[in-house]
Design an enzyme around this catalytic site. Structure first.
Site, mmCIF file in Angstrom:
data_model
loop_
_atom_site.group_PDB
_atom_site.id
_atom_site.type_symbol
_atom_site.label_atom_id
_atom_site.label_comp_id
_atom_site.label_asym_id
_atom_site.label_seq_id
_atom_site.Cartn_x
_atom_site.Cartn_y
_atom_site.Cartn_z
ATOM 1 N N HIS A 127 0.841 -1.213 0.000
ATOM 2 C CA HIS A 127 0.000 0.000 0.000
ATOM 3 C C HIS A 127 0.874 1.261 0.000
ATOM 4 C CE1 HIS A 127 -4.163 -1.370 0.172
ATOM 5 N NE2 HIS A 127 -3.723 -2.407 0.861
ATOM 6 N N GLU A 180 -6.990 -12.678 -0.543
ATOM 7 C CA GLU A 180 -7.620 -11.358 -0.360
ATOM 8 C C GLU A 180 -8.255 -10.920 -1.681
ATOM 9 O OE1 GLU A 180 -5.101 -8.323 1.308
ATOM 10 O OE2 GLU A 180 -4.855 -9.382 3.200
HETATM 11 ZN ZN ZN Z 1 -4.879 -4.174 0.782
#
Ligand code: ZN
Length: 257
Positions: A127, A180
């Protein structure tokens, strides 16, 4: 040769041809994980905002195009939950989790280890590159997203917009991260499409290109893009883009021509 390469060639041929040209690392294929952390001070140079969320400009443009295409297919409501997270933010959420675990009686080392199983350690989260996006339709980030219309559409189509599901199902051994379906990584094309076609994670893509040496993507009978492995950053040639493998101590490059 692609149109871009032809344009680049035409451009340099009408001026003095430089012996060495400055080629920017696009950073699009950086591997960021606990074995390849990025610098505490690293901040992407091209950050922009979309609906209050900061992210890499190229990823933002691709996200908007993808969302429009989803809407055209009758699927609305995709939200960008989170994207760029600075180092200090990741540090704060990680430390908070460690603190909570220590209050439950764990030692510092035990708490840090346990926290790292669900939250990336600071510097280990992609991120921080601005290229990772968490998306949802109801604000909740969990695996049930994969069963929604939006989740299925993304799984089938996100590569067309340069995204990959960075931590796919059945690839936890490679990525060291659980499945994810909400976490997308912008790698651009042709890379996203090659990864999708060959069922590769980003880690596996690097090995795949290294072992192949070169990969050809045909656009039609005449136009193609070459994806080439290099162990040194090229400084000359008709290059569309270059990305190194890591931010620190890069030893490998993927070059597209
Ligand atoms: Zn993430």
């Amino acid at each position: 040769m692609t149109l871009c390469a032809m344009m680049f060639f035409a451009l340099v041929s009408c001026t003095d041809i430089p012996q060495e040209v400055q080629i920017t690392d696009t950073q699009l294929l950086w591997i960021v994980n606990k074995n390849n952390p990025i610098d505490e001070n690293f901040k992407p140079s091209s950050l922009t905002e979309h609906q209050g969320v900061k992210l890499h400009t190229e990823a933002r443009d691709a996200f908007i195009k993808m969302k429009e295409a989803m809407q055209t297919d009758g699927i609305g409501g995709l939200r960008l939950q989170s994207a760029y997270r600075p180092y200090h933010y990741q540090r704060a959420i990680f430390d908070q989790r460690v603190k909570e675990l220590k209050q439950k009686g764990l030692t510092n080392d035990e708490a840090a280890y346990k926290a790292s199983q669900s939250i990336q350690r600071p510097g280990s989260s992609e991120h921080q590159t601005g290229l990772a996006l968490d998306v949802s339709i109801n604000g909740v980030l969990n695996q049930s997203f994969a069963d929604t219309d939006a989740g299925k559409w993304i799984d089938e189509n996100c590569h067309n917009f340069g995204f990959v599901i960075r931590y796919p199902e059945f690839k936890t051994e490679v990525t060291q991260i659980i499945y994810e379906p909400w976490h997308l990584r912008y790698v651009g094309n042709p890379h996203a499409s090659i990864m999708k076609e060959n069922n590769l994670t980003l880690e596996e893509y690097w090995s795949f290109i290294k072992e192949s040496g070169m990969y050809i993507v045909w656009h039609d009978d005449k136009e193609y893009t070459l994806v080439v492995y290099a162990n040194e950053k090229p400084t000359t040639g008709e290059i569309i883009s270059v990305s190194s493998n890591t931010q620190k101590n890069a030893t490998e490059y993927i070059v597209t021509h």
